[in-house]
Design a protein around this motif. Structure first.
Motif, PDB file in Angstrom:
ATOM      1  N   HIS A  87       0.816  -1.217   0.000  1.00  0.00           N
ATOM      2  CA  HIS A  87       0.000   0.000   0.000  1.00  0.00           C
ATOM      3  C   HIS A  87       0.846   1.262   0.000  1.00  0.00           C
ATOM      4  O   HIS A  87       1.983   1.255   0.450  1.00  0.00           O
ATOM      5  CB  HIS A  87      -0.866   0.055   1.270  1.00  0.00           C
ATOM      6  N   MET A  98      -5.383   5.111   1.693  1.00  0.00           N
ATOM      7  CA  MET A  98      -4.484   4.013   1.354  1.00  0.00           C
ATOM      8  C   MET A  98      -4.837   3.471  -0.023  1.00  0.00           C
ATOM      9  O   MET A  98      -5.989   3.178  -0.299  1.00  0.00           O
ATOM     10  CB  MET A  98      -4.605   2.881   2.366  1.00  0.00           C
ATOM     11  N   MET A 123       0.703  -4.199   3.958  1.00  0.00           N
ATOM     12  CA  MET A 123      -0.524  -4.313   4.732  1.00  0.00           C
ATOM     13  C   MET A 123      -0.800  -5.784   4.980  1.00  0.00           C
ATOM     14  O   MET A 123      -1.119  -6.516   4.047  1.00  0.00           O
ATOM     15  CB  MET A 123      -1.674  -3.678   3.946  1.00  0.00           C
TER      16      MET A 123
HETATM   17 CU    CU Z   1      -2.475  -0.144   4.141  1.00  0.00          CU
END
Ligand code: CU
Length: 169
Positions: A87, A98, A123
């Motif tokens: 991300h 994001m 992430m």
């Molecule tokens: Cu993220």
């Protein structure tokens, strides 16, 4: 079909599975060496600690590509997260947003990229375990150039944002 055949088949499957895991392990070891030989260096690999049953958390690290060939981080795998994305966090109309990076993160030849809170990050989603401070976790990083690389990430309460104290003189 008798029980005997069933058991044999199961035994065969287990054998194939262990052989597969063994091959997988040795392949990733060799791949890690390939990335290191291609002058890819990793430092300050950290994961943000989570509260019990939190579904997501962030991963951060410093990747230095000392070679003359560009490398792109295209995938990440870990046993504590069922889904992992790369991300970027950005300000958009005054709101932090994001965005998943479909093409991964490029580390151009001779440069370094810092994944940090508020910027580029890994992430970890659909977490299967709570991540507690000072735990070490093996994470597999996949690069389009050199292949797979195993890295040890430390769980911390507050991830360092970029230049850590270690790098300041
Ligand atoms: Cu993220």
């Amino acid at each position: 079909m008798g029980f005997g055949t069933d058991t044999n088949m199961r035994r065969g499957a287990v054998l194939a599975l262990s052989l597969g895991l063994f091959l997988l392990a040795s392949t990733s070891m060799a791949a890690t060496h390939a990335c290191m030989h291609q002058q890819l260096h990793i430092a300050n690999a950290e994961i943000r600690a989570t509260a019990p049953s939190a579904p997501v958390t962030g991963g951060y690290l410093h990747i230095h590509n000392k070679s003359d060939k560009s490398q792109r981080l295209i995938a990440v795998m870990a046993d504590f997260a069922q889904h992992i994305e790369l991300h970027e966090m950005k300000h958009e109309n005054g709101v932090m947003k994001m965005t998943p990076l479909e093409n991964g993160i490029e580390i151009p030849a001779g440069t370094a990229v810092q994944l940090k809170p508020g910027g580029l990050h890994i992430m970890f989603m659909q977490l299967t375990a709570q991540l507690k401070p000072l735990e070490m976790h093996e994470v597999k990083l996949v690069f389009d150039g050199c292949g797979e690389m195993q890295a040890k990430f430390m769980v911390v309460k507050k991830p360092a944002s970029g230049h850590s104290q270690k790098h300041q003189h």
